[in-house]
Motif scaffolding. Sequence first.
Motif, PDB file in Angstrom:
ATOM      1  N   LEU A  84      11.926  69.350  89.565  1.00 48.67           N
ATOM      2  CA  LEU A  84      13.050  70.187  89.984  1.00 48.67           C
ATOM      3  C   LEU A  84      14.329  69.871  89.215  1.00 48.67           C
ATOM      4  CD1 LEU A  84      13.449  72.501  91.931  1.00 48.67           C
ATOM      5  CD2 LEU A  84      14.181  70.861  93.681  1.00 48.67           C
ATOM      6  N   ILE A  85      14.578  68.593  88.930  1.00 50.33           N
ATOM      7  CA  ILE A  85      15.830  68.243  88.257  1.00 50.33           C
ATOM      8  C   ILE A  85      15.764  68.527  86.759  1.00 50.33           C
ATOM      9  CG2 ILE A  85      15.368  65.813  87.672  1.00 50.33           C
ATOM     10  CD1 ILE A  85      18.220  65.206  88.711  1.00 50.33           C
ATOM     11  N   THR A  86      14.566  68.551  86.203  1.00 51.00           N
ATOM     12  CA  THR A  86      14.421  68.878  84.783  1.00 51.00           C
ATOM     13  C   THR A  86      14.760  70.348  84.559  1.00 51.00           C
ATOM     14  OG1 THR A  86      12.735  67.199  84.339  1.00 51.00           O
ATOM     15  CG2 THR A  86      12.745  69.128  82.905  1.00 51.00           C
ATOM     16  N   GLY A  87      15.545  70.604  83.527  1.00 48.65           N
ATOM     17  CA  GLY A  87      15.885  71.986  83.221  1.00 48.65           C
ATOM     18  C   GLY A  87      17.131  72.084  82.375  1.00 48.65           C
ATOM     19  N   LYS A  88      17.500  73.297  82.070  1.00 48.34           N
ATOM     20  CA  LYS A  88      18.715  73.597  81.307  1.00 48.34           C
ATOM     21  C   LYS A  88      19.758  74.114  82.289  1.00 48.34           C
ATOM     22  CE  LYS A  88      16.057  74.744  77.145  1.00 48.34           C
ATOM     23  NZ  LYS A  88      16.468  73.536  76.414  1.00 48.34           N
ATOM     24  N   TRP A  89      20.841  73.368  82.422  1.00 50.06           N
ATOM     25  CA  TRP A  89      21.859  73.659  83.424  1.00 50.06           C
ATOM     26  C   TRP A  89      23.180  74.043  82.760  1.00 50.06           C
ATOM     27  CZ3 TRP A  89      20.223  73.515  88.473  1.00 50.06           C
ATOM     28  CH2 TRP A  89      19.042  72.822  88.732  1.00 50.06           C
ATOM     29  N   SER A  90      23.818  75.078  83.291  1.00 48.84           N
ATOM     30  CA  SER A  90      25.142  75.499  82.821  1.00 48.84           C
ATOM     31  C   SER A  90      26.211  74.891  83.717  1.00 48.84           C
ATOM     32  CB  SER A  90      25.267  77.031  82.847  1.00 48.84           C
ATOM     33  OG  SER A  90      24.408  77.622  81.919  1.00 48.84           O
ATOM     34  N   LEU A  91      27.217  74.305  83.100  1.00 42.90           N
ATOM     35  CA  LEU A  91      28.310  73.689  83.844  1.00 42.90           C
ATOM     36  C   LEU A  91      29.332  74.758  84.222  1.00 42.90           C
ATOM     37  CD1 LEU A  91      29.676  71.015  84.815  1.00 42.90           C
ATOM     38  CD2 LEU A  91      30.842  70.978  82.605  1.00 42.90           C
ATOM     39  N   LEU A  92      29.489  75.004  85.523  1.00 41.40           N
ATOM     40  CA  LEU A  92      30.450  75.993  86.000  1.00 41.40           C
ATOM     41  C   LEU A  92      31.792  75.385  86.353  1.00 41.40           C
ATOM     42  CD1 LEU A  92      28.392  78.304  88.397  1.00 41.40           C
ATOM     43  CD2 LEU A  92      28.742  78.515  85.934  1.00 41.40           C
ATOM     44  N   TYR A  93      31.772  74.106  86.763  1.00 43.71           N
ATOM     45  CA  TYR A  93      33.014  73.521  87.288  1.00 43.71           C
ATOM     46  C   TYR A  93      32.935  72.008  87.279  1.00 43.71           C
ATOM     47  CZ  TYR A  93      36.567  72.241  90.801  1.00 43.71           C
ATOM     48  OH  TYR A  93      37.627  71.689  91.462  1.00 43.71           O
TER      49      TYR A  93
END
Length: 273
Positions: A84-93
């Motif tokens: 679940l924690i593996t992935g490509k994440w976009s930083l919004l804030y």
Amino acid sequence: LAPSRRLGHANRRRVAVVLASTSTKATDASEMTVPERKQRLVQLCAKTDRGKSATPEVAAEIESIVASLEAINPTKHPATNKTLITGKWSLLYTGASAEDAAKRAELEGAIGSALTEVSGSSGNVAVDTAAGSSDAAASSDGGSSMKPMGRTISTFSGNAVDNKGNFQDIDAFKGEVFNRAELALFGVPLEVKIVASCAPVDPSVTGGQSVRLAVAFRNVNLTLGPLPTLTIPLTWINDGKGPEGWLDTTYLDDDLRLGRGDKGSTFVTVRRK
């Protein structure tokens, strides 16, 4: 007739003010469903330029919604839930109090402050738009007078660099994390990638739940347009370990990840499809 028309305009202005004030009024997170909280959080973050232009009121509402979601985190032991924690994440804030931002700048020094600022992972301090312009600028810079390299990059970026987005890619199976900033330098694509190793911290340190990843930064990769990537090693720092830190994942589901950093920052990220 003229006075009545003026009165009508005045009434319309008053109505507009009332509507504007009610539309920006903070919402009580406890009265919202989880999907509503998540939607409201994303909407608020989207208006802050990743936290850089957040007012104290908006920052307070973001923190309130984050706290309400953390209290019902559906994922136990998120740091060890590799799938679940593996992935490509976009930083919004990212956000932090002025005190935490000042402590972070002092602890990181020039190099660390520069890296976190470029990657977008520094905690932004909410800007009081009612304050004087010089005070607001100082606050939004997170006390950058304490970090000369950070101030240089911030000033330079304002004139020449367009930030296209900040991202965090996690591969828990390989124990790797990449903080990336996609920029445009005078219109030429520039990618700044900070490469780090990561590993779960013993849950006894965090109250029995595995929420913390220890991070050690290894190198910085700079890619400008079609030019070859320039790699700058960081292992000459900290007896060969590179700069170190940690990140707690305090809420995790299929599309949203919330976190708290070792220097007081709050992070809101969404999974990229």
